[in-house]
Design a protein around this motif. Structure first.
Motif, short mmCIF file in Angstrom:
data_model
loop_
_atom_site.label_atom_id
_atom_site.label_comp_id
_atom_site.label_asym_id
_atom_site.label_seq_id
_atom_site.Cartn_x
_atom_site.Cartn_y
_atom_site.Cartn_z
N GLY A 1 -24.05 -7.00 5.15
CA GLY A 1 -22.73 -6.40 5.18
C GLY A 1 -21.81 -7.35 5.90
N ARG A 2 -20.69 -6.86 6.40
CA ARG A 2 -19.73 -7.77 6.99
C ARG A 2 -20.11 -8.22 8.40
NH1 ARG A 2 -16.28 -4.38 3.99
NH2 ARG A 2 -15.47 -5.54 2.23
N SER A 3 -20.99 -7.50 9.07
CA SER A 3 -21.35 -7.92 10.42
C SER A 3 -22.81 -7.68 10.72
CB SER A 3 -20.49 -7.17 11.45
OG SER A 3 -20.70 -5.77 11.33
N ASP A 4 -23.58 -7.35 9.71
CA ASP A 4 -24.96 -6.93 9.91
C ASP A 4 -25.92 -8.09 9.65
OD1 ASP A 4 -27.25 -5.48 10.25
OD2 ASP A 4 -27.21 -4.53 8.28
N ASN A 5 -25.94 -9.07 10.55
CA ASN A 5 -26.88 -10.17 10.43
C ASN A 5 -28.25 -9.74 10.93
OD1 ASN A 5 -24.96 -11.95 9.42
ND2 ASN A 5 -24.27 -12.51 11.47
N ALA A 6 -29.29 -10.12 10.21
CA ALA A 6 -30.64 -9.73 10.60
C ALA A 6 -31.63 -10.73 10.03
CB ALA A 6 -30.96 -8.32 10.09
N ASN A 7 -32.78 -10.84 10.69
CA ASN A 7 -33.90 -11.59 10.14
C ASN A 7 -34.66 -10.71 9.17
OD1 ASN A 7 -33.74 -12.50 13.31
ND2 ASN A 7 -34.15 -14.24 11.96
N PHE A 8 -35.52 -11.33 8.37
CA PHE A 8 -36.37 -10.53 7.50
C PHE A 8 -37.71 -11.21 7.30
CE2 PHE A 8 -34.32 -13.37 4.47
CZ PHE A 8 -35.30 -13.63 3.53
N PHE A 9 -38.68 -10.41 6.87
CA PHE A 9 -39.99 -10.91 6.48
C PHE A 9 -40.49 -10.06 5.33
CE2 PHE A 9 -40.70 -7.73 9.77
CZ PHE A 9 -41.74 -6.95 9.25
N ILE A 10 -41.48 -10.57 4.60
CA ILE A 10 -42.00 -9.87 3.43
C ILE A 10 -43.51 -9.72 3.57
CG2 ILE A 10 -42.34 -9.94 0.92
CD1 ILE A 10 -39.73 -11.52 0.72
N ILE A 11 -43.99 -8.49 3.44
CA ILE A 11 -45.43 -8.24 3.30
C ILE A 11 -45.70 -8.36 1.81
CG2 ILE A 11 -47.32 -6.63 3.66
CD1 ILE A 11 -46.12 -7.58 6.26
N ASN A 12 -46.39 -9.41 1.43
CA ASN A 12 -46.48 -9.82 0.03
C ASN A 12 -47.68 -9.19 -0.67
OD1 ASN A 12 -46.40 -11.14 -2.42
ND2 ASN A 12 -47.20 -13.07 -1.62
N ASP A 13 -47.41 -8.25 -1.55
CA ASP A 13 -48.46 -7.67 -2.38
C ASP A 13 -47.80 -6.68 -3.33
OD1 ASP A 13 -50.95 -7.28 -3.42
OD2 ASP A 13 -51.61 -5.86 -1.90
#
Length: 407
Positions: A121-133
């Motif tokens: 969004g306009r100010s919602d910076n976040a890290n991410f990760f993926i559980i892959n399956d």
């Protein structure tokens, strides 16, 4: 001067609360063998509390009269390990993409040891990760032919200014120089931007993988800007606090205006279609067009498809925001809306697909809408799911909706 002061304060805040560089290296986020995740944060000794926030944390279901059941994630206070590093290990997680961030003595910051960052969004910076399956494997860049994404500027005669969209073309588009392709128009939600489906939605990875697996027809995907006042993503333009973006909030936008067009986004959308049909090898007919969107974008998809008759043969509403008292001219489903839906049903739509989570804030608002669809004879596919008003659901909806198009 005020702008400079604002940016300087922002830089100081980030520098103060970011994980300090130098000294002992902090291990990055770890996805453990049991699918739990361990996150770490190294903070100065003066920091009193570090919380982990994100959609992978345990949640509670809160019941409300207006919205029904909702999921609320509660930040968790991390604990210092023996090395003085703040740490948290989650329970085992199901395959999905998850985002997270930290609150350091009440100030939000991201994980500088994780290079995967998105703006939600306009100010919602976040890290991410993926559980892959399973289905989440479609959210990862795999060893398959890759499509091309272009940021395209076009002139809108309706708005009398240039606007921007992102256009995905499938991997074969450049090689198959005489082939024509159907188009999926995909809308973002309120307080988001034309890049949201590329970042949070993982649209490019999903389309590449589905097409490569033979599950999805090769198609062009167009992600337009749903902000009526700005030309492009808020952060693309010069910072100007006097020109804040406005989304398709007809209640606020119409205040004090005479002869206000409640459907100006929908009426202006011909400009997008005309540009795409003029600049790409499309199938320029109802049979070659689909439209879908999330939340506000779901409402836009509903309105565009009923107001521009015989333009779209496939319609996807992902948690559509349908509060009549806010989003429609007469604060309800008036006769014009009902009759246009009736006419759309009579004209025929090959697929009218609705997906919404049982803990979604739009779960209750979709009930009267589906009753109207029943009354006007619109055949539709209703796809309830677990989960809330988030891209965790909407990514799944896209992987289910796209394979049904243009068959």
């Amino acid at each position: 001067m005020k702008k400079l002061l604002f940016l300087s304060m922002l830089a100081c805040s980030v520098a103060l609360h970011a994980q300090p560089r130098g000294g002992k290296q902090v291990s990055p986020l770890t996805i453990n063998k049991d699918r739990s995740v361990t996150v770490r944060y190294q903070a100065p000794a003066t920091v009193k509390e570090v919380k982990i926030c994100g959609d992978f944390l345990p949640f509670k279901v809160v019941s409300t009269e207006k919205w029904g059941d909702r999921e609320e994630f509660t930040p968790i206070v991390m604990k210092k390990n023996t090395e003085g590093v703040w740490e948290y290990t989650s329970a085992a997680l199901k395959p999905d993409l998850y985002k997270y961030w930290f609150e350091v003595d009440g100030v939000k910051t991201i994980d500088i040891n994780n290079l995967y960052v998105m703006r939600g969004g306009r100010s919602d910076n976040a890290n991410f990760f993926i559980i892959n399956d399973g289905i989440s494997a479609n959210y990862i860049t795999q060893q398959v032919p890759h499509g091309t994404v272009s940021a395209r500027w076009y002139y809108s005669p309706y708005f009398k200014k240039d606007r921007r969209m992102f256009v995905y073309t499938p991997a074969e588009y450049e090689q198959m120089s005489t082939n024509r392709y159907p188009v999926l128009y995909i809308f973002h939600g309120s307080s988001e931007e034309e890049s949201s489906w590329l970042t949070q939605g993982r649209m490019v990875e999903i389309m590449d993988n589905l097409i490569a697996q033979g599950l999805c027809e090769p198609m062009i995907v167009v992600a337009p800007n749903g902000d009526l006042d700005s030309q492009a993503s808020y952060y693309t333009m010069n910072f100007d606090s006097s020109n804040q973006p406005h989304m398709c909030d007809v209640q606020n936008r119409s205040r004090g205006k005479e002869n206000f067009d409640y459907y100006e986004y929908e009426h202006s959308f011909k400009d997008v279609i005309n540009f795409i049909d003029s600049n790409y090898r499309t199938i320029p007919s109802k049979e070659g067009r689909a439209v879908c969107g999330v939340s506000m974008g779901g409402r836009n998809a509903m309105n565009v498809s009923r107001l521009q008759r015989n333009t779209f043969n496939y319609v996807g509403l992902f948690s559509p925001a349908l509060e009549p008292e806010i989003h429609f001219p007469n604060k309800g489903y008036d006769q014009d809306i009902i009759e246009s839906l009736r006419q759309q049903a009579k004209d025929g739509v090959k697929l009218y697909w609705i997906g919404v989570g049982q803990h979604d804030l739009q779960w209750k608002t979709n009930v009267p809408f589906r009753k109207i669809l029943d009354e006007v004879g619109m055949k539709y596919s209703f796809n309830p799911s677990d989960g809330a008003h988030t891209y965790n659901n909407w990514r799944v909806y896209l992987t289910k909706f796209a394979p049904q198009l243009f068959k």
